[in-house]
Design a protein around this motif. Structure first.
Motif, PDB file in Angstrom:
ATOM      1  N   THR A  60       0.798  -1.296  -0.085  1.00 58.42           N
ATOM      2  CA  THR A  60       0.018  -0.042  -0.046  1.00 58.42           C
ATOM      3  C   THR A  60       0.860   1.174  -0.108  1.00 58.42           C
ATOM      4  O   THR A  60       0.692   2.366  -0.549  1.00 58.42           O
ATOM      5  CB  THR A  60      -0.908  -0.024   1.103  1.00 58.42           C
ATOM      6  N   ARG A  61       1.871   1.339   0.842  1.00 56.14           N
ATOM      7  CA  ARG A  61       2.619   2.485   0.759  1.00 56.14           C
ATOM      8  C   ARG A  61       3.568   2.396  -0.590  1.00 56.14           C
ATOM      9  O   ARG A  61       3.678   3.838  -1.023  1.00 56.14           O
ATOM     10  CB  ARG A  61       3.887   2.216   1.904  1.00 56.14           C
ATOM     11  N   ILE A  62       4.011   1.636  -1.176  1.00 54.55           N
ATOM     12  CA  ILE A  62       4.535   1.583  -2.472  1.00 54.55           C
ATOM     13  C   ILE A  62       3.558   2.090  -3.551  1.00 54.55           C
ATOM     14  O   ILE A  62       3.969   3.064  -4.245  1.00 54.55           O
ATOM     15  CB  ILE A  62       5.057   0.166  -2.947  1.00 54.55           C
ATOM     16  N   ALA A  63       2.279   1.720  -3.186  1.00 53.70           N
ATOM     17  CA  ALA A  63       1.432   2.121  -4.416  1.00 53.70           C
ATOM     18  C   ALA A  63       1.031   3.666  -4.349  1.00 53.70           C
ATOM     19  O   ALA A  63       0.936   4.339  -5.055  1.00 53.70           O
ATOM     20  CB  ALA A  63       0.077   1.285  -4.391  1.00 53.70           C
ATOM     21  N   ASN A  64       0.941   3.998  -2.799  1.00 54.81           N
ATOM     22  CA  ASN A  64       0.677   5.315  -2.506  1.00 54.81           C
ATOM     23  C   ASN A  64       1.659   6.370  -3.211  1.00 54.81           C
ATOM     24  O   ASN A  64       1.556   7.442  -3.611  1.00 54.81           O
ATOM     25  CB  ASN A  64       0.587   5.562  -0.997  1.00 54.81           C
ATOM     26  N   GLU A  65       3.046   6.018  -2.643  1.00 48.29           N
ATOM     27  CA  GLU A  65       4.183   6.566  -3.324  1.00 48.29           C
ATOM     28  C   GLU A  65       4.199   6.694  -4.606  1.00 48.29           C
ATOM     29  O   GLU A  65       4.614   7.938  -5.349  1.00 48.29           O
ATOM     30  CB  GLU A  65       5.464   6.121  -2.820  1.00 48.29           C
ATOM     31  N   LYS A  66       3.805   5.758  -5.542  1.00 51.53           N
ATOM     32  CA  LYS A  66       3.913   5.997  -6.983  1.00 51.53           C
ATOM     33  C   LYS A  66       2.794   6.710  -7.308  1.00 51.53           C
ATOM     34  O   LYS A  66       3.042   7.261  -8.573  1.00 51.53           O
ATOM     35  CB  LYS A  66       3.777   4.531  -7.492  1.00 51.53           C
ATOM     36  N   TYR A  67       1.665   6.662  -6.833  1.00 54.49           N
ATOM     37  CA  TYR A  67       0.558   7.598  -7.187  1.00 54.49           C
ATOM     38  C   TYR A  67       0.993   9.081  -7.117  1.00 54.49           C
ATOM     39  O   TYR A  67       0.712   9.852  -7.956  1.00 54.49           O
ATOM     40  CB  TYR A  67      -0.628   7.079  -6.220  1.00 54.49           C
ATOM     41  N   LEU A  68       1.663   9.417  -5.697  1.00 59.24           N
ATOM     42  CA  LEU A  68       2.009  10.696  -5.609  1.00 59.24           C
ATOM     43  C   LEU A  68       2.915  11.065  -6.573  1.00 59.24           C
ATOM     44  O   LEU A  68       2.878  12.197  -6.964  1.00 59.24           O
ATOM     45  CB  LEU A  68       2.378  10.685  -4.252  1.00 59.24           C
ATOM     46  N   ARG A  69       4.185  10.236  -7.034  1.00 63.95           N
ATOM     47  CA  ARG A  69       4.956  10.645  -7.903  1.00 63.95           C
ATOM     48  C   ARG A  69       4.501  10.986  -9.032  1.00 63.95           C
ATOM     49  O   ARG A  69       5.151  11.840  -9.836  1.00 63.95           O
ATOM     50  CB  ARG A  69       6.133   9.853  -7.944  1.00 63.95           C
ATOM     51  N   THR A  70       3.224  10.413  -9.542  1.00 68.02           N
ATOM     52  CA  THR A  70       2.895  10.625 -10.726  1.00 68.02           C
ATOM     53  C   THR A  70       1.769  11.854 -11.103  1.00 68.02           C
ATOM     54  O   THR A  70       1.391  12.261 -12.075  1.00 68.02           O
ATOM     55  CB  THR A  70       2.068   9.345 -11.606  1.00 68.02           C
TER      56      THR A  70
END
Length: 92
Positions: free
Chosen positions: A31-41
């Motif tokens: 979940t943290r990885i997915a959130n980080e990817k979302y915020l970076r894009t």
């Protein structure tokens, strides 16, 4: 199980099996990885939040909920964020 203030149940560390705990840990990581990817894009999320916090700290409103409601419902907000995105792309 003990009650916490407000009537909430206290955590029960023995409620999950070791396999369930490992599954939960892996879920949290993913979940943290997915959130980080979302915020970076989605740079606009960072701009939106940083602008909100900047305004909040500058104005220091007494009623933060009212201030947030007014801030996030401002019809000019999408255009402000869009213009900030353009400004940052030009600077890059």
């Amino acid at each position: 199980m003990a009650l916490q203030p407000g009537g909430l149940l206290a955590p029960d560390p023995g409620a999950l099996s070791p396999a369930q705990l490992e599954q939960l840990r892996e879920f949290k990581i993913q979940t943290r990885i997915a959130n980080e990817k979302y915020l970076r894009t989605h740079k606009e999320v960072e701009l939106l939040l940083s602008a909100f916090f900047r305004e909040m700290f500058l104005k220091r409103p007494d009623n933060i909920r009212e201030f947030a409601a007014e801030y996030f419902t401002d019809p000019r907000l999408p255009n402000k964020i869009h213009m900030q995105l353009i400004k940052e792309k030009k600077a890059a």
